[in-house]
Design a protein around this motif. Structure first.
Motif, short mmCIF file in Angstrom:
data_model
loop_
_atom_site.label_atom_id
_atom_site.label_comp_id
_atom_site.label_asym_id
_atom_site.label_seq_id
_atom_site.Cartn_x
_atom_site.Cartn_y
_atom_site.Cartn_z
N ALA A 155 0.85 -1.20 0.00
CA ALA A 155 0.00 0.00 0.00
C ALA A 155 0.88 1.24 0.00
O ALA A 155 1.95 1.26 0.59
N PRO A 156 0.46 2.29 -0.68
CA PRO A 156 1.27 3.52 -0.69
C PRO A 156 1.39 4.10 0.70
O PRO A 156 0.41 4.23 1.43
N SER A 157 2.62 4.44 1.06
CA SER A 157 2.86 4.97 2.40
C SER A 157 2.34 6.39 2.50
O SER A 157 2.46 7.19 1.57
N GLY A 158 1.76 6.71 3.65
CA GLY A 158 1.20 8.04 3.85
C GLY A 158 2.28 9.06 4.15
O GLY A 158 3.44 8.74 4.46
N PHE A 159 1.90 10.32 4.08
CA PHE A 159 2.82 11.42 4.32
C PHE A 159 2.86 11.73 5.81
O PHE A 159 1.81 11.91 6.44
N VAL A 160 4.06 11.76 6.35
CA VAL A 160 4.24 12.10 7.75
C VAL A 160 4.39 13.61 7.85
O VAL A 160 5.34 14.18 7.31
N TRP A 184 8.22 2.52 16.94
CA TRP A 184 8.44 3.43 15.82
C TRP A 184 7.40 3.19 14.73
O TRP A 184 6.87 4.14 14.13
N LEU A 185 7.14 1.93 14.43
CA LEU A 185 6.16 1.61 13.40
C LEU A 185 4.77 2.10 13.79
O LEU A 185 4.03 2.65 12.96
N ALA A 186 4.41 1.91 15.06
CA ALA A 186 3.09 2.38 15.52
C ALA A 186 2.99 3.90 15.45
O ALA A 186 1.94 4.45 15.06
N ILE A 187 4.06 4.60 15.78
CA ILE A 187 4.04 6.06 15.72
C ILE A 187 3.90 6.54 14.28
O ILE A 187 3.13 7.46 13.99
N ARG A 188 4.63 5.91 13.38
CA ARG A 188 4.53 6.32 11.98
C ARG A 188 3.14 6.04 11.41
O ARG A 188 2.59 6.87 10.67
N GLN A 189 2.58 4.90 11.76
CA GLN A 189 1.24 4.61 11.28
C GLN A 189 0.23 5.60 11.84
O GLN A 189 -0.72 6.00 11.13
N TYR A 190 0.40 6.01 13.08
CA TYR A 190 -0.52 7.01 13.64
C TYR A 190 -0.38 8.34 12.93
O TYR A 190 -1.38 8.98 12.58
N LEU A 191 0.87 8.80 12.70
CA LEU A 191 1.07 10.10 12.08
C LEU A 191 0.54 10.15 10.65
O LEU A 191 0.09 11.19 10.19
N TYR A 230 4.70 16.29 19.42
CA TYR A 230 5.86 15.70 20.10
C TYR A 230 6.34 14.44 19.37
O TYR A 230 7.54 14.24 19.15
N LEU A 231 5.40 13.60 18.95
CA LEU A 231 5.77 12.38 18.23
C LEU A 231 6.43 12.73 16.89
O LEU A 231 7.44 12.12 16.51
N ALA A 232 5.88 13.69 16.17
CA ALA A 232 6.45 14.07 14.88
C ALA A 232 7.84 14.66 15.04
O ALA A 232 8.73 14.41 14.21
N PRO A 271 -0.76 27.23 10.03
CA PRO A 271 -1.52 26.15 9.41
C PRO A 271 -0.71 25.47 8.33
O PRO A 271 0.22 26.03 7.77
N VAL A 272 -1.06 24.24 8.04
CA VAL A 272 -0.43 23.43 7.00
C VAL A 272 -1.42 23.26 5.87
O VAL A 272 -2.56 22.85 6.10
N ALA A 273 -0.99 23.55 4.66
CA ALA A 273 -1.88 23.47 3.51
C ALA A 273 -2.27 22.03 3.24
O ALA A 273 -1.45 21.12 3.33
N GLY A 274 -3.52 21.82 2.90
CA GLY A 274 -3.99 20.49 2.54
C GLY A 274 -4.36 19.61 3.71
O GLY A 274 -4.67 18.44 3.53
N VAL A 275 -4.31 20.13 4.93
CA VAL A 275 -4.63 19.35 6.12
C VAL A 275 -5.97 19.80 6.63
O VAL A 275 -6.22 21.00 6.75
N PRO A 276 -6.89 18.88 6.93
CA PRO A 276 -8.19 19.29 7.44
C PRO A 276 -8.07 20.10 8.72
O PRO A 276 -7.37 19.71 9.65
N GLY A 277 -8.76 21.23 8.75
CA GLY A 277 -8.70 22.09 9.92
C GLY A 277 -7.55 23.06 9.89
O GLY A 277 -7.50 23.97 10.70
N GLY A 278 -6.58 22.88 8.98
CA GLY A 278 -5.48 23.81 8.87
C GLY A 278 -4.29 23.47 9.74
O GLY A 278 -3.20 23.94 9.50
N TYR A 279 -4.47 22.63 10.78
CA TYR A 279 -3.39 22.32 11.70
C TYR A 279 -3.21 20.81 11.74
O TYR A 279 -4.18 20.06 11.84
N PRO A 280 -1.98 20.32 11.68
CA PRO A 280 -1.77 18.89 11.46
C PRO A 280 -1.99 18.01 12.66
O PRO A 280 -2.20 16.82 12.50
N TYR A 281 -1.94 18.52 13.87
CA TYR A 281 -1.96 17.66 15.04
C TYR A 281 -3.19 17.95 15.88
O TYR A 281 -3.40 19.10 16.29
#
Length: 340
Positions: A155-160, A184-191, A230-232, A271-281
């Motif tokens: 599956a295509p990996s998501g953008f962190v 680490w894998l769980a954190i990346r999957q969450y992000l 913090y995770l990112a 804000p981050v462009a393309g992220v719902p709500g404007g803020y990534p976290y």
């Protein structure tokens, strides 16, 4: 998955091929080998028609060994475990440590394959493959090989998302050696999937992962920082260390480059462009960052008490002590006062 450890102590996760795919690859190889064997036999019969029966039998046995036994061995040796059938199905023969096979591996597999595939019509090979945990037949067991799948749907990996600028480079002294790979894998999957989760579920998951990461590093998470941010930031620091380890210690990593160009620490982030709500976290409410003020020179009208003739000053005025001395016109700025 089958975890194999190479000679460099690197764990490889390979997916062993199962009986249906292996049987299809063997059928393709046998069909091609039989077609070549029949063509060679017809040519040899036509060429040895004048010979006696013993010579014809010897030629037939030699053709059988060269085509049905030597052919697959030569193909697997030259192609490093990829026969035509395996190439069509997407399989490959590798060693137990994940490396490419050599002539001795192909020779043992081919010699035993004559007995368990050709002479027994594949009954022995199918039974051994069903019994084995990794789907190996007797030839693989004696040769120390394994048939694995090369084409695995991924599956295509998501953008962190990157951390806020004011967190970049903040965890350069953090000890990340004790953090397990599973975390680490769980954190990346969450992000990569946090915007697909419910807000409350995402906040709870981020808090749990942040607590586990803090427990593994031995340092508490900073107060007032959203768990996702913090995770990112810690993930970016780990990536920066991997880049420095791969390209040398003198090459600045992304964390240092971002830290060098980052603004002063503030409570919120843009804000981050393309992220719902404007803020990534989730959970990170942006605060109004103070607008930067241009520096004001001493003695200007914008600074009361610093050279403004219309503003009275007293002896205890702090601006008088901090304001540098301005020499009068026509007097050198030597620091010495001439006598009266």
């Amino acid at each position: 998955m089958s975890e194999l450890v190479t000679g460099e102590a690197v764990a490889l996760e390979l997916r062993p091929a199962r009986l249906p795919s292996r049987a299809l690859a063997v059928l393709i190889d046998l069909a091609l080998a039989m077609a070549v064997y029949l063509a060679v036999t017809v040519a040899l019969v036509a060429a040895s028609a004048s010979l006696d029966d013993a010579a014809q039998v010897a030629i037939s046995i030699a053709a059988f060994l060269l085509v049905l036994v030597g052919g697959p061995i030569a193909v697997e040796t030259l192609s490093h475990g990829r026969s035509l059938g395996k190439l069509a199905v997407g399989l490959r023969v590798v060693r137990d440590d994940g490396g490419p096979i050599r002539f001795r591996h192909a020779l043992v597999r081919g010699a035993i394959g004559v007995v368990e595939i050709v002479m027994t019509f594949g009954v022995v090979a199918c039974t051994a493959s069903l019994v084995s945990a990794r789907g190996r037949r007797l030839g693989d067991v004696f040769a120390g090989t394994l048939v694995v799948r090369e084409r695995i749907p991924v599956a295509p990996s998501g953008f962190v998302p990157p951390p806020p600028p004011w967190l970049a480079g903040r965890f350069t002294e953090l000890d990340l050696s004790a953090v397990p790979d599973g975390l680490w894998l769980a954190i990346r999957q969450y992000l990569t999937r946090m915007h697909q989760l419910d807000q409350q579920v995402g906040l709870a998951m981020a808090a749990r992962l942040a607590s586990e990461l803090a427990a593994s590093t031995g340092a508490p998470a900073p107060q007032g920082v959203p768990p996702g941010a913090y995770l990112a930031a810690v993930v970016q620091e780990r990536q920066a260390r991997e880049v420095r380890r791969a390209f040398g210690g003198g090459t600045p990593g992304p964390a240092q480059a971002a830290h060098a160009s980052a603004p002063s620490p503030v409570a919120g982030y843009g804000p981050v462009a393309g992220v719902p709500g404007g803020y990534p976290y989730p959970g990170g409410q942006p605060a109004a960052a103070p607008s930067p003020q241009p520096p004001v020179a001493y003695g200007s009208a914008a600074t009361p008490g610093a050279g403004d003739p219309g503003v009275p000053r007293t002896a205890g005025d702090p601006s008088e002590a901090s304001r540098p001395a301005v020499p009068p016109e026509g007097r050198p700025a030597s620091g010495f006062v001439p006598p009266a």
